[in-house]
Design an enzyme around this catalytic site. Structure first.
Site, short mmCIF file in Angstrom:
data_model
loop_
_atom_site.label_atom_id
_atom_site.label_comp_id
_atom_site.label_asym_id
_atom_site.label_seq_id
_atom_site.Cartn_x
_atom_site.Cartn_y
_atom_site.Cartn_z
CG HIS A 9 -1.81 -1.18 1.33
ND1 HIS A 9 -2.29 -1.85 0.25
CD2 HIS A 9 -2.31 -1.81 2.42
CE1 HIS A 9 -3.05 -2.87 0.65
NE2 HIS A 9 -3.07 -2.87 1.97
NE ARG A 36 1.96 15.43 8.53
CZ ARG A 36 0.98 16.25 8.92
NH1 ARG A 36 1.14 17.55 8.87
NH2 ARG A 36 -0.16 15.76 9.38
N1 NDP Z 1 -9.42 19.21 6.38
C1 NDP Z 1 -8.99 18.51 7.41
O1 NDP Z 1 -9.47 17.42 7.67
C2 NDP Z 1 -7.89 19.09 8.22
C3 NDP Z 1 -7.55 18.45 9.39
N2 NDP Z 1 -6.59 18.95 10.16
C4 NDP Z 1 -6.35 18.28 11.43
O2 NDP Z 1 -5.65 19.13 12.30
C5 NDP Z 1 -4.77 18.40 13.12
C6 NDP Z 1 -3.36 18.97 13.03
O3 NDP Z 1 -2.92 18.82 11.69
P1 NDP Z 1 -1.42 18.62 11.30
O4 NDP Z 1 -0.54 19.64 11.94
O5 NDP Z 1 -1.38 18.54 9.82
O6 NDP Z 1 -1.10 17.15 11.86
P2 NDP Z 1 -0.53 16.61 13.26
O7 NDP Z 1 -0.13 17.69 14.16
O8 NDP Z 1 -1.46 15.59 13.74
O9 NDP Z 1 0.74 15.85 12.75
C7 NDP Z 1 1.83 16.53 12.19
C8 NDP Z 1 3.05 15.70 12.31
O10 NDP Z 1 3.47 15.70 13.65
C9 NDP Z 1 3.59 14.38 14.15
N3 NDP Z 1 3.12 14.36 15.52
C10 NDP Z 1 1.85 14.32 15.96
N4 NDP Z 1 1.85 14.33 17.31
C11 NDP Z 1 3.14 14.37 17.70
C12 NDP Z 1 3.79 14.38 18.96
N5 NDP Z 1 3.10 14.36 20.07
N6 NDP Z 1 5.13 14.43 18.99
C13 NDP Z 1 5.84 14.45 17.85
N7 NDP Z 1 5.29 14.43 16.62
C14 NDP Z 1 3.96 14.38 16.56
C15 NDP Z 1 2.73 13.54 13.24
O11 NDP Z 1 3.23 12.26 13.28
P3 NDP Z 1 2.27 11.00 13.13
O12 NDP Z 1 1.70 11.12 11.77
O13 NDP Z 1 3.19 9.86 13.30
O14 NDP Z 1 1.24 11.09 14.20
C16 NDP Z 1 2.89 14.26 11.93
O15 NDP Z 1 4.07 13.86 11.30
C17 NDP Z 1 -4.85 16.96 12.65
O16 NDP Z 1 -5.75 16.28 13.49
C18 NDP Z 1 -5.42 17.09 11.25
O17 NDP Z 1 -6.12 15.95 10.83
C19 NDP Z 1 -5.89 20.05 9.80
C20 NDP Z 1 -6.20 20.73 8.65
C21 NDP Z 1 -7.25 20.33 7.78
O1 LIG Z 2 -4.34 -4.86 3.30
C1 LIG Z 2 -4.53 -4.52 4.45
O2 LIG Z 2 -5.19 -3.37 4.68
C2 LIG Z 2 -5.91 -3.20 5.88
C3 LIG Z 2 -6.26 -1.72 5.96
O3 LIG Z 2 -7.12 -1.41 4.92
P1 LIG Z 2 -8.11 -0.16 5.03
O4 LIG Z 2 -8.75 -0.06 3.71
O5 LIG Z 2 -9.06 -0.47 6.16
O6 LIG Z 2 -7.22 0.99 5.36
C4 LIG Z 2 -5.10 -3.65 7.08
O7 LIG Z 2 -5.91 -3.60 8.24
C5 LIG Z 2 -4.64 -5.08 6.87
O8 LIG Z 2 -3.80 -5.46 7.96
C6 LIG Z 2 -3.89 -5.20 5.58
O9 LIG Z 2 -3.65 -6.58 5.28
#
Ligand code: NDP
Ligand SMILES: O=C1O[C@H](COP(=O)(O)O)[C@@H](O)[C@H](O)[C@H]1O
Length: 728
Positions: free
Chosen positions: A244, A348
């Site tokens: 994926h 991202r």
């Molecule tokens: N249209 C929409 O749906 C939109 C939604 N949003 C929402 O707003 C929120 C903030 O957005 P955004 O800033 O883009 O995303 P996040 O702040 O959730 O994540 C940004 C990055 O920071 C990492 N991260 C998250 N938490 C931690 C932590 N505690 N310590 C270190 N790294 C961390 C994440 O890693 P990892 O991925 O591993 O968690 C990711 O790489 C999210 O929930 C997002 O979905 C924002 C804009 C538009």
């Molecule tokens: O192929 C797989 O995908 C699913 C996740 O699929 P989603 O469409 O629900 O995001 C994952 O749970 C499974 O372990 C993997 O074999």
């Protein structure tokens, strides 16, 4: 690329492994979706084949089990769909059984005149080849078009994948084989080519000159429950990353194809994979989940089907580099894991720092493509903070599908891919050379992992993953941002902004924050919201199963978001928070500042009106706090009260009291009701409040007072109320 026009060629569909999980959960619902939306010829016959013996009635129950029926029209469609579905039991390696299948096919085709067959192998890999051989020998008559959909896993490594490819290739041509990777059927993955190649503003910055690093992340909240034995053979890299995530990467990184034809698209996808050298040991981080911090959810090794002491990773982060002109030096960090803090799949793309030092404390631009849940594309960018100064703040250009396309149903990945196969469109299926290139990247490191050279780092069920993940992504240049970013931006209620997030019903809590006391009755608010989410999922969640399994937030997840919103709006200010939970798991928090002290009225000074008519108590919007407030608004309108606002003065009517069809008092439109009466047995004065069975919301303050014994539940009739209040 894929077409959406109904196909002229007339098929019979055969689902092999029809009694299994995949067939029930994905294949049949997808076929039904296509049938209902008229993408399947109405005469298409669907034959299920599996070892289990079952009569047609039982089989139809299985086929229908995961098909969502949302209307009477759907019911009618399902009835006619089931008439097309027959079943045949048989072994996977017995010619006589496949010959019987052939008789069944011929009988069907005599009536339908279908001249093409789509075989869908919803089967474990151990029987792929025996089944393919039997099909070739017994069910591939001359003059009949054959299409064979094969599910992953396509081998365990380069060698076994090639072996599988050779054996399949000896039986069917590459044109006849459709290797499914269902992520290629997901709406936002299909959108990647359009985002990149149909937008100058994106296309021109999509390279190493502007982009610093790219993360492709897959997170699941669920562990491997129930399939630990199967999973242990594969591990998260083979389960998710090698297929994926790498498929997504190839679409993010490929050069523009010559045309949208399947071969041109796949030529470019394979080319970019060939530029990626095998993953190095220092570019990988592995984890395995242990029990949750509170010890309530067991760890991976606690699953009895998992071999003792297994080192199979349930989390992996790996960085790959694409050594071509466009991407040289840009790390692509792939992260995937089970039993994590949230469910999401996203891409991202983080841009480089702005050159020069004109502004202080800038955060980097990011383009985030949210694949699921809650499809969205958003661009994080710097903006001037509105006002007199020149302060910069992080803001966003936000294309949330739920707002922009709120009346459009996004097709399931499997629907889209089965339709492609019927239409002979291979562009969203994996070609043999793509598979080969993918395995070359992963096989050396997988060998080392299988040999036990990499100990996975333990992480608690429900956490962000193993310790070191943040440092791992930081090592490849990812900056988490200097400024705090909260989404969506807090807004004052009544500005209209909150309306735009409510395309349908959301759960609602209104919480008081006070700098001295913190969040008032926060746990009670969370408990109520979470239990309502579970009860109402059947009515409002478009994917009820997924919502119940993965998308309902925990108390601590809600707290993290609420805490960030409070901080953002000013921790030293009193605030009223509107916490909204959508039935796709999205949380929205709107903060509005309150005066440092709220004006109160003594009991005698509050004017309450009794509703002029009863309200039937059997109404889910009375029992659960949601954005659907019609029942309350109607009562206010009947008594001439406008929308809910703070009481403006002691003489102004403040609220309306609702009562049910049995003349039992329910509640006010914004508060529960309690009256002080004499206990008929003891003669002592006590405070009583109606039970929830009268049709009312179990308020958080009401719960607190009941738990403290300050309040008792008792039915209050309208007469009781009049007596208590007016002494009549
Ligand atoms: N249209 C929409 O749906 C939109 C939604 N949003 C929402 O707003 C929120 C903030 O957005 P955004 O800033 O883009 O995303 P996040 O702040 O959730 O994540 C940004 C990055 O920071 C990492 N991260 C998250 N938490 C931690 C932590 N505690 N310590 C270190 N790294 C961390 C994440 O890693 P990892 O991925 O591993 O968690 C990711 O790489 C999210 O929930 C997002 O979905 C924002 C804009 C538009
Ligand atoms: O192929 C797989 O995908 C699913 C996740 O699929 P989603 O469409 O629900 O995001 C994952 O749970 C499974 O372990 C993997 O074999």
């Amino acid at each position: 690329m894929s077409s959406t026009t109904p196909k002229k060629e007339h098929f019979t569909v055969v689902v092999l492994g029809a009694s299994g999980d995949l067939a029930k959960k994905k294949t049949f619902p997808a076929l039904f979706g296509l049938y209902k939306n008229k993408y399947l010829d109405p005469n298409t016959h669907i034959i299920g084949y599996a070892r289990t013996k079952m009569d047609l009635h039982v089989y139809h129950d299985q086929v229908s089990k995961y098909i969502k029926i949302k209307s009477d029209e759907d019911k009618v469609h399902l009835e006619s769909f089931l008439k097309l579905c027959t079943y045949q039991s048989g072994q996977y390696d017995k010619d006589s059984d496949f010959q019987e299948l052939e008789h069944h096919l011929r009988d069907v085709e005599k009536q339908t005149r279908a001249k093409a067959r789509l075989f869908y192998m919803a089967l474990p890999p151990s029987v792929f080849i025996p089944v393919a051989k039997s099909l070739k020998k017994n069910n591939h008559p001359e003059g009949v078009t054959i299409r064979l959909i094969v599910e992953k896993p396509f081998g365990m490594d380069l060698e076994s994948s090639r072996e599988l490819g050779r054996e399949l290739g000896a039986l069917f041509t590459e044109e006849e084989i459709y290797r499914i990777d269902h992520y290629l059927g997901k709406e936002m993955v299909k959108n990647l080519m359009i985002l990149r190649f149909a937008n100058v503003i994106f296309g021109s910055v999509w390279n190493r000159h502007a982009i610093d690093n790219i993360q492709i992340t897959f997170k699941e909240k669920i562990g491997t429950e129930g399939r630990g034995g199967y999973f242990d053979e594969f591990g998260i890299i083979r389960d998710v990353m090698q297929n994926h995530l790498l498929q997504i990467l190839s679409l993010v990184a490929m050069e523009p194809p010559v045309s949208l034809s399947a071969e041109n698209v796949r030529d470019e996808k394979v080319k970019v994979l060939r530029y990626i050298p095998p993953i190095q040991a220092e570019d990988i981080l592995l984890g395995q989940y242990v029990a949750s911090e509170d010890g309530k959810v067991p760890g991976y090794l606690d699953d009895k089907t998992v071999p003792k002491g297994s080192k199979t990773p349930t989390y992996a982060a790996a960085t790959v580099f694409i050594n071509n002109e466009r991407w040289s030096g840009v790390p692509f960090v792939l992260k995937c894991g089970k039993a994590l803090d949230q469910q999401k799949t996203e891409i991202r793309i983080q841009f480089k720092d702005v050159a020069g030092n004109l502004f202080q404390s800038l955060s980097r631009n990011e383009i985030v493509i949210r694949v699921q849940p809650g499809e969205a594309v958003y661009v994080k960018m710097m903006n001037k903070e509105p006002g007199l100064g020149m302060k910069t703040i992080i803001s966003d250009l936000d294309l949330s599908y739920s707002k922009r396309f709120n009346d459009v149903a996004i097709p399931e990945a499997y629907e889209s891919l089965i339709l492609d196969a019927l239409n002979d469109d291979h562009s969203n299926f994996v070609r043999d050379d793509e598979l080969d290139a993918a395995w070359k990247i992963f096989t050396p490191i997988l060998k080392k992992i299988d040999e036990g050279h990499h100990d996975p780092i333990p992480y608690a069920f429900g956490s962000r993953g193993p310790k070191g993940v943040s440092e791992f992504v930081a090592k490849y240049g990812y900056h988490r941002g200097k400024q705090e970013y909260v989404w969506p931006h807090s807004s004052e209620p009544g500005t209209g902004q909150e309306q735009s997030t409510m395309s349908s019903v959301s759960l609602l809590e209104t919480i008081l924050y006070d700098p001295a006391d913190g969040l008032f009755l926060f746990d009670y608010h969370c408990d109520r919201m979470i239990s309502s989410a579970k009860e109402l999922a059947a009515f409002f969640a478009s994917n009820q199963e997924e919502f119940l399994r993965e998308l309902i937030p925990t108390r601590s997840e809600i707290f993290t978001k609420v805490d960030a919103a409070v901080k953002n709006a000013g921790k030293d200010r009193r605030q009223r928070l509107r916490l909204l939970l959508d039935f796709d798991g999205a949380i929205t928090i709107q903060c509005s500042h309150l005066p440092s002290e709220t004006k109160t009225f003594s009991d005698a000074s509050i004017v309450l009106l009794l509703d002029s008519q009863s309200t039937p108590k059997d109404n889910m919007f009375l029992m659960h706090k949601t954005t659907e407030r019609e029942v309350y608004n109607d009562a206010r309108t009947r008594r001439g009260l406008g929308p809910i606002t703070a009481p403006k003065g002691p003489d102004e009517p403040f609220d309306v009291i609702l009562y049910n069809e049995f003349d039992e008092v329910m509640e006010g439109t914004i508060a529960n009701i309690a009256i002080e009466v004499e206990d008929p047995e003891t003669g002592k004065l006590e405070w009583i409040t109606p039970p929830v069975s009268c049709g009312l919301l179990a308020g958080v303050m009401r719960r607190k007072l009941l738990e403290e014994g300050q309040l008792r539940e008792r039915v209050i009739t309208v007469d009781d109320l009049k007596q208590a209040v007016l002494g009549q």
